[in-house]
Design a protein around this motif. Structure first.
Motif, mmCIF file in Angstrom:
data_model
loop_
_atom_site.group_PDB
_atom_site.id
_atom_site.type_symbol
_atom_site.label_atom_id
_atom_site.label_comp_id
_atom_site.label_asym_id
_atom_site.label_seq_id
_atom_site.Cartn_x
_atom_site.Cartn_y
_atom_site.Cartn_z
ATOM 1 N N LEU A 1 -7.516 -0.921 6.729
ATOM 2 C CA LEU A 1 -6.558 0.069 6.236
ATOM 3 C C LEU A 1 -6.144 1.014 7.357
ATOM 4 O O LEU A 1 -4.954 1.302 7.540
ATOM 5 C CB LEU A 1 -7.168 0.858 5.079
ATOM 6 C CG LEU A 1 -6.278 1.954 4.478
ATOM 7 C CD1 LEU A 1 -5.133 1.327 3.701
ATOM 8 C CD2 LEU A 1 -7.087 2.881 3.581
ATOM 9 N N PRO B 1 -8.838 6.755 1.156
ATOM 10 C CA PRO B 1 -8.851 5.475 1.865
ATOM 11 C C PRO B 1 -9.824 4.486 1.236
ATOM 12 O O PRO B 1 -9.521 3.294 1.138
ATOM 13 C CB PRO B 1 -9.289 5.860 3.285
ATOM 14 C CG PRO B 1 -8.943 7.288 3.423
ATOM 15 C CD PRO B 1 -9.117 7.891 2.056
ATOM 16 N N ILE C 1 0.836 -1.200 0.000
ATOM 17 C CA ILE C 1 0.000 0.000 0.000
ATOM 18 C C ILE C 1 0.874 1.254 0.000
ATOM 19 O O ILE C 1 0.590 2.228 -0.708
ATOM 20 C CB ILE C 1 -0.962 -0.006 1.201
ATOM 21 C CG1 ILE C 1 -1.956 -1.153 1.065
ATOM 22 C CG2 ILE C 1 -1.714 1.324 1.297
ATOM 23 C CD1 ILE C 1 -2.867 -1.342 2.270
ATOM 24 N N PHE D 1 -3.771 7.049 8.020
ATOM 25 C CA PHE D 1 -3.532 7.036 6.567
ATOM 26 C C PHE D 1 -3.331 8.445 6.024
ATOM 27 O O PHE D 1 -2.417 8.695 5.239
ATOM 28 C CB PHE D 1 -4.710 6.354 5.850
ATOM 29 C CG PHE D 1 -4.592 6.389 4.348
ATOM 30 C CD1 PHE D 1 -3.817 5.456 3.681
ATOM 31 C CD2 PHE D 1 -5.239 7.369 3.606
ATOM 32 C CE1 PHE D 1 -3.687 5.491 2.292
ATOM 33 C CE2 PHE D 1 -5.122 7.414 2.218
ATOM 34 C CZ PHE D 1 -4.343 6.474 1.565
ATOM 35 N N ARG E 1 -12.018 -0.467 5.052
ATOM 36 C CA ARG E 1 -11.415 0.786 5.506
ATOM 37 C C ARG E 1 -10.861 0.631 6.925
ATOM 38 O O ARG E 1 -9.817 1.186 7.254
ATOM 39 C CB ARG E 1 -12.444 1.922 5.474
ATOM 40 C CG ARG E 1 -12.599 2.569 4.112
ATOM 41 C CD ARG E 1 -13.340 3.877 4.221
ATOM 42 N NE ARG E 1 -14.639 3.713 4.885
ATOM 43 C CZ ARG E 1 -15.378 4.730 5.315
ATOM 44 N NH1 ARG E 1 -14.953 5.974 5.187
ATOM 45 N NH2 ARG E 1 -16.558 4.513 5.887
ATOM 46 N N ALA F 1 -8.609 0.967 -0.224
ATOM 47 C CA ALA F 1 -9.166 -0.254 0.362
ATOM 48 C C ALA F 1 -9.743 -1.163 -0.717
ATOM 49 O O ALA F 1 -9.532 -2.379 -0.701
ATOM 50 C CB ALA F 1 -10.238 0.105 1.389
#
Length: 349
Positions: free
Chosen positions: A255, A241, A226, A265, A252, A245
């Motif tokens: 993530l 996000p 990622i 994030f 999410r 995802a």
């Protein structure tokens, strides 16, 4: 040090490195050199007359007891007969990611050949008969005793194709590609230390299952993939996000958990964009671009907000960075690392 066939080894402190390339040989000797080299695992026949020459190359590293390399070769037929199995006693798995071209069983049903990105599994303890087109593939060779204990059906993998669009298969491919491109910069000890996690990730992909044992390796590889995706898409102002995802087939919530260590994030994305802005501002060849244009390219539409965020992260203003670049001194002012103590203090405010 280089031998007559083109193998070259690096310093002892680095992972042993070998390079083989038939292009330096006379055309009439190229396929024979390749056949002798690959005979360690396979008997092979060229799909074209030997008088036409044969282009093949291997760039490989030894990481502890496992070897990985990038292989390019023209179309051919590979075999491991029962008699060859009995003679050489090889007992390894070879995981092959086909990046270009394809490989498949010679007597396989239609549709069983690999597509670019797919994983092809060789079990050297099992008979094999395959054909390849002109191809380029990343290969990881692992002793059975290291990988088999992690697998659900270790004796049922010969000539199996795992499609590259499966999330875990894609994750392993990204990890191996990244490792191959980085391994030459690692020490021998560092390269060996990466292998246990790599094998746990390989087992998760082959088993199509994440277990308690391989979950940490899967998590770290997913996080790294990622981060690479974010780095390659910093100027995409639609990066979100939700989109990331979906791209990686996770929720999410997952993530957000992955990026907790980065302060979230959005904090990671913002910092990477600031780092990219710094790299451009510190580049003397980019002085024709205005500070405002650079900031807007990476999502900072308000000049004041950008200046404040940049100063908090780097310890100077954007214009100070630009002035140092013009003076040829920007290299002496490295950007603050995201785990630097100064960032910790800033985040306490």
């Amino acid at each position: 040090m280089q031998n007559a066939v083109g193998f070259q080894e690096t310093a002892v402190s680095k992972p042993p490195h070998s390079h083989f390339d038939t292009s330096a040989l006379p055309r009439e000797h190229q396929f024979a050199a390749w056949r002798d080299a690959i005979n360690v695992l396979f008997d092979t026949r060229s799909a074209a007359p030997q008088s036409h020459g044969f282009q093949a190359s291997v760039d490989a590293y030894l990481c502890g007891e496992s070897g990985m390399g990038m292989i390019s070769a023209q179309a051919q037929h590979y075999d491991r007969s029962r008699s060859k199995l009995g003679r050489d006693g090889m007992d390894v798995y070879v995981l092959q990611y086909y990046l270009e071209g394809s490989c498949g069983q010679r007597d396989g049903a239609s549709g069983t050949a690999t597509r670019p990105g797919d994983l092809f599994i060789v079990d050297a303890a099992q008979p094999l008969a395959t054909s390849t087109t002109d191809s380029r593939f990343l290969s990881l060779a692992v002793p059975r005793r290291l990988l088999a204990p992690l697998l659900r059906a270790p004796d049922e993998l010969s000539m199996r194709v795992l499609r590259g669009d499966a999330p875990m298969v894609g994750l392993l491919r990204d990890h191996l590609c990244s490792l191959y491109h980085s391994v030459g910069k690692l020490t021998d000890a560092e390269a060996q230390a990466v292998i246990p996690g790599t094998l746990q990730l390989a087992a998760a992909a082959i088993n199509c299952q994440v277990t308690e044992a391989n979950a940490p390796a899967v998590k770290e590889s997913l996080f790294a993939s990622i981060c690479r995706h974010v780095q390659h898409n910093l100027s995409d102002l639609t990066l979100s996000p939700e989109g990331v995802a979906v791209q990686f087939g996770i929720s999410r919530a997952t993530l957000y958990r992955l990026f907790e260590r980065e302060g979230g994030f959005f904090n990671h994305l913002r910092l990477q964009r600031l780092r990219q802005c710094h790299a451009i501002l510190a580049d003397r060849s980019q002085t024709h671009r205005s500070v405002a244009e650079i900031a807007q390219t990476y999502g900072f539409s308000d000049a004041s907000n950008f200046a404040r965020a940049y100063r908090r992260a780097s310890g100077m203003s954007p214009r100070e960075t630009r002035m140092l670049a013009v003076e040829g001194r920007a290299a002496a002012m490295p950007f603050v690392q995201h785990k630097d103590w100064r960032t910790w203090v800033i985040q306490m405010r």
